[in-house]
Every structure is written in C-alpha cells, then in structure tokens.
Design an enzyme around this catalytic site. Structure first.
Site, mmCIF file in Angstrom:
data_model
loop_
_atom_site.group_PDB
_atom_site.id
_atom_site.type_symbol
_atom_site.label_atom_id
_atom_site.label_comp_id
_atom_site.label_asym_id
_atom_site.label_seq_id
_atom_site.Cartn_x
_atom_site.Cartn_y
_atom_site.Cartn_z
ATOM 1 N N SER A 63 0.784 -1.243 0.000
ATOM 2 C CA SER A 63 0.000 0.000 0.000
ATOM 3 C C SER A 63 0.812 1.287 0.000
ATOM 4 C CB SER A 63 -0.959 0.013 1.190
ATOM 5 O OG SER A 63 -2.081 -0.806 0.920
ATOM 6 N N LYS A 66 0.291 3.745 -2.780
ATOM 7 C CA LYS A 66 -0.706 4.817 -2.755
ATOM 8 C C LYS A 66 -0.056 6.196 -2.717
ATOM 9 C CE LYS A 66 -4.527 2.169 -0.667
ATOM 10 N NZ LYS A 66 -4.001 0.809 -0.492
ATOM 11 N N SER A 120 -6.073 3.446 4.316
ATOM 12 C CA SER A 120 -5.548 2.678 3.187
ATOM 13 C C SER A 120 -6.654 2.006 2.379
ATOM 14 C CB SER A 120 -4.548 1.615 3.679
ATOM 15 O OG SER A 120 -3.682 1.218 2.651
#
Length: 362
Positions: A63, A66, A120
């Site tokens: 993640s 991102k 997230s």
C-alpha cells in the site's frame, strides 16, 4: 517478476547508492538492525541521502504504492468536488483494506484522500485513479501514475494497481519511494491529510448507510515525537512496507522500508529506529541525493560511476567489457594458432621432401 538490475538506474542519486548492501557516511555509527530487506533515510529539505541498505533493489510495494497515486492525482483533483462511487471502484480483493464507501454514495474528494491515507482504502484508490484518469478511467489513472514515476526519476517503480494490491510487474525501490514521498510532503494538503488522526465519513441517506469515524493507522503519529505522517503497507508477497517522516531540531527526515518482516519490531518501529539514527548524524552527512523531477534520465550511465559501484562489483559494465575483449582475444588467438600450425605443417612437409630427394641422389 522484477527486471534485471540496470547499472544506470542503480546509480541514480550517486555512485555509492549502487549497492545491494549497506551504505552509510564514513565514520557514522552503525545503523540499527532492522528486518527490512531494503531501506533508506533522507533529508526532505536538502534531498541528501543519509544512508540505506540496497536502496535501488527491486521490491514489492503493497500500500505504500498509494503515495505514487497521491503524487500523481493531488494536483489534478479538486478537493471540494463531490463524486459518486461506482461498482467498479468497489471491485477489490476480498478481505483487503477498505474504508467502507458504498456504491452510489457521494463524497467529497477530500474525504476520499482521508480514507486513502488514514485507512488505506483500496476502493478509494480505485476511485481516485478513475477520477484522475480522464476518459480512460482507472486505466488512464495507472498510466498517469507510471508517467509520473518517470518524471520523478523513479525508474525502478511500476504500478500495476492503483492501490498497491499485488499485480504482475509491480515493483519499486526504497530510493524511489523516498523520491515519491518527498514530492508528496511538498504538498500542503498531503501534509495535512497524513497528519490527521481522525476523520468522519458522512452518512449516505439514499443508500441507508450511516456515517462513521476512521482513525489513522500510522502508529508513528501517536508514539514518535515530531512525527509528520506517512504510509503503511502489507501483503503476503510484499511483507510489511513503510514510509514515515518526522521533524526534529529544524530537520525533516523521511524513512522508507521494504520487505520488513515483523520479528520484534513492527514496520513503523523499524522506521522510528532508523529515524533516530538519521537525526543523530551531522547535518552534512551524505552518501547520495534524491534527484529532483527532470534532473536525470535513464539513457546513459553517469561518468562518475566507478566499476565497483555496479551490480556485482567489478562484474558490472567494466567486467562485461572485459568479457567482450576476452572473447575477441580468444578469437584472434585461435586464428593465430591455426595459422602457426599450418606453417609448421608446411615446413615439415618441405623438409621431408628435401631429405627424400637427397637420399635418391645418393
């Protein structure tokens, strides 16, 4: 599968960074031992790299990908715009992290950013990539993310999914993550979002969905004095990944980690230990630099790269040149040897003929 190591890409930011091992300033104390397979600590203001381990080694991002989405789409999207969530946005891996947005729900873009960076949310990542991708939707968003990586000099980064969920051909490096994080922290909205500890997701009356509160899952904010925020990540393939930043004594440092297993410290705790180490170094400590967007290209190796800084030490560009020269030398040697044998054979035949003629004369 990640590409083969490229000596040009591995030397972006300085020849000392082209190593699979540890690189720290001369005379610096040893950094804390962490479980991450690669990491980097850098100064957000000056761009100086204070140290790292395998800074240009390929790894899977999870993640923390991102952050590339944020670096790409924050300038493109109006935070006050109200947008509608689609069924395609909600098409994420079952059990993966999600905020809890509902199909048909209408949310401000700013709310989406908070859902992305605090919790997230993978469905949020899909929505933001779609919104920033223009007519091509999420596909266009991914294309923009990868073009942004090139612009930043993050040549070892490729996004296959906007959320960081594992996808074919998706990879990054600790150095690239620091480049991306630096651009993110240059944005005042990003700094405000990642420092937010709690946010409200509004109710959606038409979908009969109640409002709720989310909190920030980056524990650095709660336990590290001067923490500015960052991003956590985890998948089974990537293991724990982490980006965190903090301010102390007028300095702002960022740490990036990839492939961090949790042995006795979580990802953010490993990051905190490395931040402590970085803050203890002199302000002029450096082993390289974070390049600014457009300051470098991957077309040719920098002249300053020594052979020992290339992949495998001297087995890099110099060694490949030596191998080519050795091949040429072997070819020439075989030709010379063949010619010599031919001359020797001719001389022996001529000698035998002369001896035979002499015997007949006698």
């Amino acid at each position: 599968m990640a590409p083969s190591p490229d000596p040009v890409q591995r030397a972006v930011g300085g020849a000392q960074l082209a190593t699979a091992g540890l690189v720290v300033p001369s005379g610096a104390p040893a950094p804390p031992r962490v479980a991450a397979t690669s990491w980097l600590v850098a100064d957000l203001e000056t761009g100086e790299v204070l140290g790292g381990c395998g800074p240009h080694e390929y790894a899977t991002p999870a993640s923390v990908q991102k952050l590339l989405l944020a670096a790409t789409m924050l300038p493109r999207l109006d935070p006050a715009e109200v947008v509608t969530i689609t069924a395609g946005d909600l098409d994420i891996e079952p059990g993966s992290s999600a905020v809890g947005l509902v199909e048909g729900g209408r949310y401000r873009v700013e709310t989406l950013w908070l859902g992305l960076l605090l919790r997230s949310g993978n469905e949020v990542a899909n929505a933001l990539a779609r919104l920033g991708g223009g007519a091509d939707g999420m596909t266009g968003g991914l294309r923009e993310m990868n073009e942004q990586a090139r612009r930043l000099g993050a040549y070892q980064t490729h996004a296959a999914t906007p959320s960081g969920l594992d996808g074919p051909g998706q990879f990054t490096s600790a150095y690239d993550l620091a480049l991306i994080a630096r651009v993110c922290f240059d944005d005042a909205r990003f700094r405000r979002y990642v420092a937010t500890r709690e946010a409200t997701i509004p109710a959606q009356p038409r979908q009969r969905a109640k409002g709720f509160t989310i909190d920030n899952d980056n524990q650095l904010l709660y336990h590290y004095p001067g923490a500015l925020g960052g991003k956590t990540g985890y998948t089974d393939l990537a293991r724990h990944t982490y980006v965190g930043a903090a301010e102390r004594g007028g300095r702002r440092l960022v740490v990036t980690l990839l492939g961090a297993d949790v042995v006795d410290q979580r990802g953010w705790e490993q990051g905190a230990a490395l931040l402590d180490w970085g803050f203890a170094l002199p302000r002029d400590a450096s082993v390289g630099a974070l390049v600014r967007p457009g300051a470098t290209t991957a077309s040719a190796p920098p002249a300053s790269v020594p052979p020992q800084a290339l992949p495998g030490g001297a087995a890099g560009a110099e060694a490949s040149g030596r191998r080519a020269f050795a091949g040429q030398l072997r070819s020439v040697s075989l030709v010379v040897l063949a010619a010599g044998l031919t001359l020797l054979a001719s001389a022996l035949i001529a000698r035998r003929r002369r001896r035979a003629a002499a015997i007949r004369g006698r």
